[in-house]
Write a protein that holds these residues in place. Sequence first.
Motif, PDB file in Angstrom:
ATOM      1  N   MET A   1       0.836  -1.183   0.000  1.00  0.00           N
ATOM      2  CA  MET A   1       0.000   0.000   0.000  1.00  0.00           C
ATOM      3  C   MET A   1       0.883   1.248   0.000  1.00  0.00           C
ATOM      4  SD  MET A   1      -3.444  -0.618   0.752  1.00  0.00           S
ATOM      5  CE  MET A   1      -3.468  -1.200  -0.869  1.00  0.00           C
ATOM      6  N   THR A   2       0.555   2.158  -0.876  1.00  0.00           N
ATOM      7  CA  THR A   2       1.307   3.405  -0.967  1.00  0.00           C
ATOM      8  C   THR A   2       0.651   4.455  -0.085  1.00  0.00           C
ATOM      9  OG1 THR A   2       1.862   2.859  -3.247  1.00  0.00           O
ATOM     10  CG2 THR A   2       2.201   5.129  -2.556  1.00  0.00           C
ATOM     11  N   LYS A   3       1.469   5.111   0.725  1.00  0.00           N
ATOM     12  CA  LYS A   3       0.991   6.212   1.566  1.00  0.00           C
ATOM     13  C   LYS A   3       1.510   7.509   0.968  1.00  0.00           C
ATOM     14  CE  LYS A   3       1.251   3.422   5.745  1.00  0.00           C
ATOM     15  NZ  LYS A   3       1.904   3.270   7.048  1.00  0.00           N
ATOM     16  N   TYR A   4       0.772   8.585   1.167  1.00  0.00           N
ATOM     17  CA  TYR A   4       1.142   9.883   0.606  1.00  0.00           C
ATOM     18  C   TYR A   4       1.169  10.952   1.687  1.00  0.00           C
ATOM     19  CZ  TYR A   4       0.241   7.827  -3.964  1.00  0.00           C
ATOM     20  OH  TYR A   4       0.288   7.031  -5.078  1.00  0.00           O
ATOM     21  N   ILE A   5       1.896  12.030   1.390  1.00  0.00           N
ATOM     22  CA  ILE A   5       1.893  13.233   2.223  1.00  0.00           C
ATOM     23  C   ILE A   5       1.200  14.320   1.410  1.00  0.00           C
ATOM     24  CG2 ILE A   5       3.315  14.994   3.350  1.00  0.00           C
ATOM     25  CD1 ILE A   5       3.705  12.412   4.721  1.00  0.00           C
ATOM     26  N   ASP A   6       0.143  14.924   1.964  1.00  0.00           N
ATOM     27  CA  ASP A   6      -0.557  15.974   1.224  1.00  0.00           C
ATOM     28  C   ASP A   6       0.137  17.318   1.419  1.00  0.00           C
ATOM     29  OD1 ASP A   6      -1.338  16.984   3.699  1.00  0.00           O
ATOM     30  OD2 ASP A   6      -3.463  16.551   3.422  1.00  0.00           O
ATOM     31  N   GLY A   7      -0.423  18.371   0.856  1.00  0.00           N
ATOM     32  CA  GLY A   7       0.171  19.698   0.923  1.00  0.00           C
ATOM     33  C   GLY A   7       0.261  20.267   2.325  1.00  0.00           C
ATOM     34  N   ASN A   8      -0.524  19.729   3.258  1.00  0.00           N
ATOM     35  CA  ASN A   8      -0.500  20.180   4.652  1.00  0.00           C
ATOM     36  C   ASN A   8       0.413  19.328   5.524  1.00  0.00           C
ATOM     37  OD1 ASN A   8      -2.402  22.210   4.123  1.00  0.00           O
ATOM     38  ND2 ASN A   8      -4.072  20.741   4.366  1.00  0.00           N
ATOM     39  N   GLY A   9       1.106  18.367   4.912  1.00  0.00           N
ATOM     40  CA  GLY A   9       2.004  17.501   5.671  1.00  0.00           C
ATOM     41  C   GLY A   9       1.305  16.356   6.366  1.00  0.00           C
ATOM     42  N   GLN A  10       0.049  16.098   6.000  1.00  0.00           N
ATOM     43  CA  GLN A  10      -0.677  14.998   6.624  1.00  0.00           C
ATOM     44  C   GLN A  10      -0.526  13.731   5.793  1.00  0.00           C
ATOM     45  OE1 GLN A  10      -4.601  16.808   6.936  1.00  0.00           O
ATOM     46  NE2 GLN A  10      -4.234  17.091   9.117  1.00  0.00           N
ATOM     47  N   ILE A  11      -0.482  12.605   6.475  1.00  0.00           N
ATOM     48  CA  ILE A  11      -0.323  11.311   5.816  1.00  0.00           C
ATOM     49  C   ILE A  11      -1.693  10.790   5.403  1.00  0.00           C
ATOM     50  CG2 ILE A  11       0.438   8.919   6.092  1.00  0.00           C
ATOM     51  CD1 ILE A  11       2.456   9.984   8.187  1.00  0.00           C
ATOM     52  N   LEU A  12      -1.799  10.341   4.150  1.00  0.00           N
ATOM     53  CA  LEU A  12      -3.023   9.719   3.642  1.00  0.00           C
ATOM     54  C   LEU A  12      -2.724   8.274   3.289  1.00  0.00           C
ATOM     55  CD1 LEU A  12      -3.138  12.873   2.516  1.00  0.00           C
ATOM     56  CD2 LEU A  12      -5.298  12.004   1.718  1.00  0.00           C
ATOM     57  N   LYS A  13      -3.657   7.398   3.615  1.00  0.00           N
ATOM     58  CA  LYS A  13      -3.482   5.983   3.286  1.00  0.00           C
ATOM     59  C   LYS A  13      -4.839   5.324   3.136  1.00  0.00           C
ATOM     60  CE  LYS A  13      -3.335   3.574   7.690  1.00  0.00           C
ATOM     61  NZ  LYS A  13      -2.557   2.603   8.429  1.00  0.00           N
ATOM     62  N   VAL A  14      -4.843   4.123   2.590  1.00  0.00           N
ATOM     63  CA  VAL A  14      -6.062   3.348   2.422  1.00  0.00           C
ATOM     64  C   VAL A  14      -6.225   2.445   3.637  1.00  0.00           C
ATOM     65  CG1 VAL A  14      -7.105   1.513   1.052  1.00  0.00           C
ATOM     66  CG2 VAL A  14      -6.027   3.445  -0.076  1.00  0.00           C
ATOM     67  N   SER A  15      -7.465   2.368   4.137  1.00  0.00           N
ATOM     68  CA  SER A  15      -7.740   1.536   5.305  1.00  0.00           C
ATOM     69  C   SER A  15      -9.159   0.997   5.221  1.00  0.00           C
ATOM     70  CB  SER A  15      -7.582   2.368   6.585  1.00  0.00           C
ATOM     71  OG  SER A  15      -7.979   1.625   7.714  1.00  0.00           O
ATOM     72  N   SER A  16      -9.389  -0.108   5.907  1.00  0.00           N
ATOM     73  CA  SER A  16     -10.752  -0.643   5.997  1.00  0.00           C
ATOM     74  C   SER A  16     -11.441  -0.136   7.259  1.00  0.00           C
ATOM     75  CB  SER A  16     -10.726  -2.168   5.992  1.00  0.00           C
ATOM     76  OG  SER A  16     -10.044  -2.643   7.135  1.00  0.00           O
ATOM     77  N   GLY A  17     -10.719   0.621   8.069  1.00  0.00           N
ATOM     78  CA  GLY A  17     -11.317   1.145   9.304  1.00  0.00           C
ATOM     79  C   GLY A  17     -11.796   0.019  10.196  1.00  0.00           C
ATOM     80  N   ILE A  18     -13.036   0.112  10.637  1.00  0.00           N
ATOM     81  CA  ILE A  18     -13.590  -0.930  11.515  1.00  0.00           C
ATOM     82  C   ILE A  18     -14.512  -1.881  10.757  1.00  0.00           C
ATOM     83  CG2 ILE A  18     -13.388   0.486  13.598  1.00  0.00           C
ATOM     84  CD1 ILE A  18     -16.399   1.065  13.341  1.00  0.00           C
ATOM     85  N   SER A  19     -14.432  -1.869   9.418  1.00  0.00           N
ATOM     86  CA  SER A  19     -15.354  -2.668   8.607  1.00  0.00           C
ATOM     87  C   SER A  19     -14.896  -4.110   8.392  1.00  0.00           C
ATOM     88  CB  SER A  19     -15.558  -2.003   7.244  1.00  0.00           C
ATOM     89  OG  SER A  19     -14.409  -2.176   6.437  1.00  0.00           O
ATOM     90  N   ASN A  20     -13.767  -4.492   8.970  1.00  0.00           N
ATOM     91  CA  ASN A  20     -13.237  -5.856   8.803  1.00  0.00           C
ATOM     92  C   ASN A  20     -13.019  -6.230   7.343  1.00  0.00           C
ATOM     93  OD1 ASN A  20     -13.163  -6.389  11.580  1.00  0.00           O
ATOM     94  ND2 ASN A  20     -15.330  -6.944  11.581  1.00  0.00           N
ATOM     95  N   GLY A  21     -12.590  -5.269   6.527  1.00  0.00           N
ATOM     96  CA  GLY A  21     -12.259  -5.544   5.142  1.00  0.00           C
ATOM     97  C   GLY A  21     -13.427  -5.531   4.174  1.00  0.00           C
ATOM     98  N   GLU A  22     -14.623  -5.161   4.641  1.00  0.00           N
ATOM     99  CA  GLU A  22     -15.784  -5.119   3.751  1.00  0.00           C
ATOM    100  C   GLU A  22     -15.833  -3.825   2.952  1.00  0.00           C
ATOM    101  OE1 GLU A  22     -19.363  -5.963   5.883  1.00  0.00           O
ATOM    102  OE2 GLU A  22     -18.477  -7.688   6.888  1.00  0.00           O
ATOM    103  N   THR A  23     -15.358  -2.735   3.542  1.00  0.00           N
ATOM    104  CA  THR A  23     -15.362  -1.425   2.898  1.00  0.00           C
ATOM    105  C   THR A  23     -13.985  -0.802   3.061  1.00  0.00           C
ATOM    106  OG1 THR A  23     -17.690  -1.144   3.486  1.00  0.00           O
ATOM    107  CG2 THR A  23     -16.499   0.820   2.830  1.00  0.00           C
ATOM    108  N   TRP A  24     -13.491  -0.211   1.969  1.00  0.00           N
ATOM    109  CA  TRP A  24     -12.169   0.413   1.988  1.00  0.00           C
ATOM    110  C   TRP A  24     -12.297   1.887   1.672  1.00  0.00           C
ATOM    111  CZ3 TRP A  24      -7.802  -2.120   3.515  1.00  0.00           C
ATOM    112  CH2 TRP A  24      -7.955  -3.491   3.719  1.00  0.00           C
ATOM    113  N   MET A  25     -11.447   2.705   2.294  1.00  0.00           N
ATOM    114  CA  MET A  25     -11.533   4.155   2.138  1.00  0.00           C
ATOM    115  C   MET A  25     -10.163   4.790   2.267  1.00  0.00           C
ATOM    116  SD  MET A  25     -13.106   4.661   5.934  1.00  0.00           S
ATOM    117  CE  MET A  25     -13.704   2.993   5.990  1.00  0.00           C
ATOM    118  N   THR A  26     -10.069   6.056   1.843  1.00  0.00           N
ATOM    119  CA  THR A  26      -8.860   6.840   2.060  1.00  0.00           C
ATOM    120  C   THR A  26      -9.003   7.564   3.380  1.00  0.00           C
ATOM    121  OG1 THR A  26      -8.469   7.134  -0.300  1.00  0.00           O
ATOM    122  CG2 THR A  26      -7.450   8.736   1.174  1.00  0.00           C
TER     123      THR A  26
END
Length: 115
Positions: A1-26
Amino acid sequence: MTKYIDGNGQILKVSSGISNGETWMTCRVKPSGSLRRVKSKFLPLRGTKEEAQRDLDVHAATYGFKKLSEIDSYERKKIAESFEVDVEYAIRNAKVYVNWEQIRLSGEFEREKKR
C-alpha cells in the motif's frame, strides 16, 4: 500500500477502518495515530483495497502529493516533530479538560461563583 503526504504535511493511506475488510476508504492519519476518513467525491468508499488505492493514487497524482517513501530523512524528521507537538498539545488539553471536569463535579466552581 502506498501512503502519501498531502500539501498540509498529513499522511493519507487506504484503510478498511472498523469494517473488517468489507469497505475500503482513504484516511488521514491523525497525530494520535487514529484515522479520519477523507470524504470526497473523488475518494468514495470501495469494496476492495485495490480500488481504494487506485482512487488515492489518481487523487495524489492530480494534486501533486508526495509518496511517503520518497520523503527524505529531513522531511520525515520535520513531520515527526509536528506530530510530537500535536500529541503534546492534545495531552495538555486533555489534562485541562479532566481538571475542569473534576472541579465541576466537586462543586468547587459553583461555590466560587456564589461568592
